[in-house]
Write an enzyme that holds these catalytic residues in place. Structure first.
Site, PDB file in Angstrom:
ATOM      1  N   HIS A 157     -16.942   7.357   0.940  1.00  0.00           N
ATOM      2  CA  HIS A 157     -15.632   7.316   1.592  1.00  0.00           C
ATOM      3  C   HIS A 157     -15.676   8.036   2.937  1.00  0.00           C
ATOM      4  CE1 HIS A 157     -12.930   6.514  -2.179  1.00  0.00           C
ATOM      5  NE2 HIS A 157     -13.874   5.625  -2.008  1.00  0.00           N
ATOM      6  N   TYR A 184      -3.356  11.065  -1.209  1.00  0.00           N
ATOM      7  CA  TYR A 184      -2.680  12.299  -1.630  1.00  0.00           C
ATOM      8  C   TYR A 184      -1.214  12.170  -1.244  1.00  0.00           C
ATOM      9  CZ  TYR A 184      -7.285  14.509  -2.165  1.00  0.00           C
ATOM     10  OH  TYR A 184      -8.564  14.831  -2.555  1.00  0.00           O
ATOM     11  N   PRO A 242      -7.620  21.540  -8.247  1.00  0.00           N
ATOM     12  CA  PRO A 242      -8.392  20.336  -7.901  1.00  0.00           C
ATOM     13  C   PRO A 242      -7.935  19.636  -6.628  1.00  0.00           C
ATOM     14  CG  PRO A 242      -6.877  19.881  -9.696  1.00  0.00           C
ATOM     15  CD  PRO A 242      -6.796  21.356  -9.448  1.00  0.00           C
ATOM     16  N   LYS A 292     -12.925  20.708  -4.740  1.00  0.00           N
ATOM     17  CA  LYS A 292     -13.960  21.694  -4.442  1.00  0.00           C
ATOM     18  C   LYS A 292     -14.637  22.293  -5.669  1.00  0.00           C
ATOM     19  CE  LYS A 292     -13.665  21.172  -0.159  1.00  0.00           C
ATOM     20  NZ  LYS A 292     -14.703  20.286   0.368  1.00  0.00           N
ATOM     21  N   TYR A 348     -12.845  19.352   4.090  1.00  0.00           N
ATOM     22  CA  TYR A 348     -12.864  18.356   3.023  1.00  0.00           C
ATOM     23  C   TYR A 348     -14.279  17.831   2.782  1.00  0.00           C
ATOM     24  CZ  TYR A 348     -11.015  14.680  -0.017  1.00  0.00           C
ATOM     25  OH  TYR A 348     -10.730  13.873  -1.100  1.00  0.00           O
TER      26      TYR A 348
END
Length: 390
Positions: A72, A201, A293, A297, A385
């Site tokens: 991704h 998200y 979560p 990580k 990220y």
């Protein structure tokens, strides 16, 4: 039994450490209190930083990952009814993340360890750690009704938040930092195509939601829920209806629903235990720290711990130097706290808190609006990220 390193826990961090040590010519035995099927039954996340993929490459266990995983280059953040793309590659000079379930990582590591004929002791009861402040640590356990002992040079505690490793350390030697969040994630796994080719998200008045996947045929969805909820009260239909209510109309219209394979409620917490070394006992992964979560990580932090610890042990045996093991705790914790900060920040921005008032919600929206319209803010988000360097 005599070995160089006794590893407590056959989860991904313990197995990865064992595989790397094997590659370095270091003998290690893994002790696990559950059976292999139980270990593989644990449903966990699966967004891997490039650093972890590199470690799996080094360990020689990444062939299936490169065949089946999804790479991704971005994700989306949705708020105020609109989705906003976050271009990870563009913001980080081409870096990306890899979607590959933790269960699959564990399976690949277990199969590699078995193929190499390495020792893993499953169903080990009453595991206890001894003499790790001295030169000859010991691990005792009960197997088939008989008490057995492993004498070793080092113990690696990779047995999770509730494991025996951290509990074996005197309370006065550990400083703990913790934040428990007043909500959980209700997760549903289904054999349905994901609603989007990348993760979404969602910040919504009804609470956080996440659209993710394990493959192009298996999806993982989450909705924020009270910790007091009982998963038995959440039928599949109720879950899908709640998820749709938090998605923008276009995404909700594309959502393919189906029966759940697994459904559970996970509490969220931030936790760090300092230090991560006690004599010849080293903590790694969830034994030393937990992250919510939201930032993906948890597994990646375990991998970075393994990176520092495996290299420290290679240096110890190959160069007779204790510099790496002496620096392990400080090196690992520097990265741990940065990931804790990032996970806390994402959790704070994307969830509805019980005590949140109208002012707090406006600030949250303003923060997200600034984020998606600022090149600098997107770069900061993307760098964290995809994973900060080891």
């Amino acid at each position: 039994m005599r070995t160089q390193v006794a590893i407590i826990g056959a989860g991904p961090s313990g197995l990865l450490l064992g595989q790397l040590l094997h590659k370095y010519g270091i003998d290690a035995v893994i002790v696990e209190r559950k059976d292999p099927d139980y270990v593989l039954s644990r449903i966990r996340a699966g967004v891997l930083e490039q650093g972890m993929v590199d470690l799996l490459d080094e360990a020689g266990v990444s062939a299936r990952l490169h065949q089946e995983a999804l790479v991704h280059g971005g994700f989306e953040i949705a708020f105020a009814g609109q989705r906003h793309p976050i271009d990870l590659r563009g913001a980080t000079g081409g870096k990306s993340v890899t979607v590959y379930g933790q269960t699959e990582v564990t399976r690949d590591l277990m199969e590699a360890r078995s193929a190499a004929g390495l020792t893993t002791i499953y169903d080990a009861a009453d595991v206890s750690l001894h003499d790790f402040e001295g030169a000859h640590p010991k691990v005792r356990y009960v197997k088939d009704g008989t008490t057995r002992e492993i004498v070793c040079d080092f113990i690696a505690g990779c047995d999770g938040f509730h494991g025996i490793s951290r509990q074996s350390v005197p309370a006065s030697a550990v400083q703990s930092f913790e934040r428990v969040y007043p909500f959980g994630w209700l997760g549903l796994l289904s054999d349905t195509p994901p609603v989007s080719p990348e993760l979404i998200y969602v910040n919504h008045d009804r609470g956080f939601a996440l659209c993710s996947m394990r493959s192009m045929h298996r999806s993982r969805y989450y909705v924020q829920c009270p910790l007091t909820d009982d998963v038995a009260d959440w039928s599949d239909d109720r879950f899908w209806d709640e998820l749709k209510s938090r998605l923008d109309p276009e995404t909700a219209g594309k959502l393919v629903t189906g029966p759940s394979i697994e459904k559970s409620i996970a509490p969220l917490r931030s936790f760090v235990a300092e230090p991560m070394r006690f004599g010849r006992l080293f903590l790694a992964g969830d034994a030393a720290h937990i992250v919510p979560p939201t930032g993906a990580k948890g597994l990646n932090l375990a991998a970075s711990d393994v990176y520092y610890l495996s290299r420290a042990m290679r240096e110890y045996y190959a160069e007779k130097s204790e510099a790496g093991i002496d620096a392990y705790s400080a090196s690992a914790l520097r990265r741990v706290w940065k990931a804790e900060r990032f996970s806390w920040w994402m959790t704070s921005q994307l969830h509805r808190f019980p005590d949140s008032d109208a002012f707090s919600q406006r600030i949250q929206t303003a923060e997200l609006d600034y984020l998606v319209n600022s090149k600098a803010a997107i770069t900061s988000l993307a760098e964290n990220y995809v994973g900060l360097p080891y």
